[in-house]
Design a protein around this motif. Structure first.
Motif, PDB file in Angstrom:
ATOM      1  N   LEU A 231     -13.105 -38.775  26.451  1.00 17.23           N
ATOM      2  CA  LEU A 231     -13.848 -38.550  25.211  1.00 17.23           C
ATOM      3  C   LEU A 231     -14.374 -37.120  25.220  1.00 17.23           C
ATOM      4  O   LEU A 231     -15.168 -36.742  26.081  1.00 17.23           O
ATOM      5  N   ASP A 232     -13.934 -36.322  24.263  1.00 23.67           N
ATOM      6  CA  ASP A 232     -14.337 -34.915  24.150  1.00 23.67           C
ATOM      7  C   ASP A 232     -15.408 -34.792  23.076  1.00 23.67           C
ATOM      8  O   ASP A 232     -15.129 -34.950  21.889  1.00 23.67           O
ATOM      9  N   GLY A 233     -16.629 -34.494  23.490  1.00 28.40           N
ATOM     10  CA  GLY A 233     -17.729 -34.378  22.535  1.00 28.40           C
ATOM     11  C   GLY A 233     -17.653 -33.152  21.648  1.00 28.40           C
ATOM     12  O   GLY A 233     -18.359 -33.072  20.637  1.00 28.40           O
ATOM     13  N   LEU A 234     -16.778 -32.175  21.992  1.00 31.16           N
ATOM     14  CA  LEU A 234     -16.649 -30.955  21.190  1.00 31.16           C
ATOM     15  C   LEU A 234     -15.412 -30.957  20.304  1.00 31.16           C
ATOM     16  O   LEU A 234     -15.099 -29.948  19.675  1.00 31.16           O
ATOM     17  N   ALA A 235     -14.704 -32.073  20.256  1.00 32.31           N
ATOM     18  CA  ALA A 235     -13.453 -32.106  19.504  1.00 32.31           C
ATOM     19  C   ALA A 235     -13.674 -32.050  17.997  1.00 32.31           C
ATOM     20  O   ALA A 235     -12.886 -31.445  17.269  1.00 32.31           O
ATOM     21  N   LYS A 236     -14.754 -32.661  17.524  1.00 28.73           N
ATOM     22  CA  LYS A 236     -14.978 -32.735  16.084  1.00 28.73           C
ATOM     23  C   LYS A 236     -15.936 -31.639  15.614  1.00 28.73           C
ATOM     24  O   LYS A 236     -16.830 -31.229  16.347  1.00 28.73           O
ATOM     25  N   LYS A 237     -15.739 -31.212  14.372  1.00 34.61           N
ATOM     26  CA  LYS A 237     -16.604 -30.186  13.795  1.00 34.61           C
ATOM     27  C   LYS A 237     -16.833 -30.478  12.313  1.00 34.61           C
ATOM     28  O   LYS A 237     -16.031 -31.164  11.663  1.00 34.61           O
ATOM     29  N   LEU A 238     -17.925 -29.956  11.802  1.00 30.27           N
ATOM     30  CA  LEU A 238     -18.257 -30.062  10.381  1.00 30.27           C
ATOM     31  C   LEU A 238     -18.103 -28.676   9.769  1.00 30.27           C
ATOM     32  O   LEU A 238     -18.749 -27.720  10.197  1.00 30.27           O
ATOM     33  N   THR A 239     -17.220 -28.567   8.789  1.00 29.87           N
ATOM     34  CA  THR A 239     -16.944 -27.279   8.143  1.00 29.87           C
ATOM     35  C   THR A 239     -17.612 -27.242   6.776  1.00 29.87           C
ATOM     36  O   THR A 239     -17.485 -28.179   5.985  1.00 29.87           O
ATOM     37  N   VAL A 240     -18.323 -26.163   6.514  1.00 31.03           N
ATOM     38  CA  VAL A 240     -18.963 -25.946   5.213  1.00 31.03           C
ATOM     39  C   VAL A 240     -18.252 -24.789   4.529  1.00 31.03           C
ATOM     40  O   VAL A 240     -18.261 -23.656   5.036  1.00 31.03           O
ATOM     41  N   VAL A 241     -17.600 -25.074   3.405  1.00 27.20           N
ATOM     42  CA  VAL A 241     -16.894 -24.033   2.659  1.00 27.20           C
ATOM     43  C   VAL A 241     -17.717 -23.657   1.427  1.00 27.20           C
ATOM     44  O   VAL A 241     -18.485 -24.467   0.894  1.00 27.20           O
ATOM     45  N   THR A 242     -17.546 -22.441   0.987  1.00 28.44           N
ATOM     46  CA  THR A 242     -18.275 -21.926  -0.175  1.00 28.44           C
ATOM     47  C   THR A 242     -17.288 -21.576  -1.275  1.00 28.44           C
ATOM     48  O   THR A 242     -16.332 -20.822  -1.043  1.00 28.44           O
TER      49      THR A 242
END
Length: 374
Positions: A231-242
């Protein structure tokens, strides 16, 4: 090879034919890797000083790269499985001072390699995306490539007076760029019939019918030699686009893009939360339809936090494990049991042995299904 397992090897230019007896007698091993992007193979033969493969076939061009097509079929319990239909890219001879240790290996890729040999410059004025894809794939119908093209969710309309798109790369590179832009995938899958392949352009939809479960630590029901999870805790990310508002074109509007793929439903009750936050302002310069297409691409190209790897014996499992499909896992405990996506599979075939190594993935812990297919 084994009881219930029969191997068919076909080699030849354009249309492969069954390999002669001298070639099959010299066969030492076959390795076929099927992944999310492309597939490859390696066939190794034992050769001696007086071997016909070394003295006759090799000089005559029987194993020449690019022009030689290889078809590998494994028949398990009476059902044929097309493991590879591809082209040779490299040959390697390894002489040895030890008797019987000299080898000749041929390495290659699936038929998408034929789409990656010639760079072209082709303008497409007022040509819709689907028409472009079908025009490109039509050139490879002679190789048995059957197009399976799914229209994009958000169509992008271009006006010729304001510019049009021009292909400046190989066909495979161009198709992959179009797929990546739409959040789709492009690959060539061998089979289902020998001599044919499916050129798929569409969303990364895994086969909904799960394969037979992989059982670990279940005594007589165990059919997996090894299986480990991460389980990789850094695999997911939240991207905020403008993006800019469509009325005035000046007011910036931030839009958070969750790490969720609508075509790959969650397989875990406890999804791993995103640990990283990224901001992207490049979308503000795009037209609304193109910005929406790229945002959808982000939604469909998310990462999985949980990965698993292992190996199995095909005879004990009962059939070859397929990539780009679902499979159940049993015996790993409450946290890691359940359904997984099969990302890659490597077939390792030797006389008297047929094994596979594989990698799986999903998004969270604890299965969301009460039971998997045994």
């Amino acid at each position: 090879m084994l009881e219930g397992v029969h191997l068919t090897l076909m080699i030849g230019p354009a249309v492969p034919v069954p390999a002669p007896r001298v070639v099959m007698d010299a066969l030492r091993s076959i390795s076929v890797t099927s992944g999310k992007d492309r597939s490859g193979f390696q066939v190794t033969f034992a050769v001696g000083r007086d071997s016909p493969l070394l003295n006759v076939m090799l000089p005559a061009g029987y194993f020449d790269p690019i022009t030689t097509r290889v078809l590998i079929i494994a028949t398990v319990n009476g059902f044929p499985h097309v493991l590879m239909d591809g082209l040779v890219t490299q040959q390697e001879l390894s002489p040895s001072n030890e008797p019987g240790q000299s080898t000749l290996s041929i390495t290659g890729e699936d038929l998408s390699l034929a789409m990656d040999l010639v760079e072209t410059v082709i303008p497409y004025p007022q040509v819709p995306l689907i028409a472009r894809i079908r025009l490109i794939l039509a050139k490879y119908a002679a190789l048995g490539c059957i197009p399976a093209v799914i229209p994009t969710i958000i169509p992008v309309t271009e006006v010729a007076t304001s510019g049009f798109e021009t292909q400046t790369t190989t066909d495979r590179a161009y198709l992959k760029s179009l797929a990546r832009r739409a959040g789709y995938v492009f690959y060539v899958e061998p089979g289902p019939a020998p001599g044919t392949s499916v050129a798929y352009f569409g969303p990364d939809i895994r086969v909904p019918i799960p394969q037979s479960a992989l059982n670990i630590d279940m005594d007589a029901a165990t059919n997996v030699e090894s299986l480990s999870f991460s389980l990789d805790g850094l695999a997911k990310k939240l991207t905020v686009v403008t993006i800019l508002d469509p009325v005035t074109g000046k007011v910036p509007i931030p839009i958070p893009i969750p790490n969720v793929n609508i075509f790959k439903p969650p397989l875990g009750l406890r999804p791993t939360a995103p640990a990283r936050l990224e901001f992207n302002s490049d979308y503000a310069k795009l037209k609304p339809d193109k910005a929406a297409e790229k945002i959808l691409g982000l939604l469909m190209n998310n990462a999985e936090a949980i990965t698993a790897s292992g190996s199995l014996d095909v005879v004990r499992y009962g059939r070859p494990l397929r990539s780009r499909a679902l499979v159940g896992v049993r015996g790993a405990g409450l946290a890691y049991d359940g359904l997984y996506y099969v990302d890659t599979v490597t077939h390792k075939i030797k006389p008297g042995e047929y094994k596979q190594s594989f990698t799986l993935s999903r998004d969270g812990l604890i299965s969301n299904t009460p039971k998997v297919v045994p």
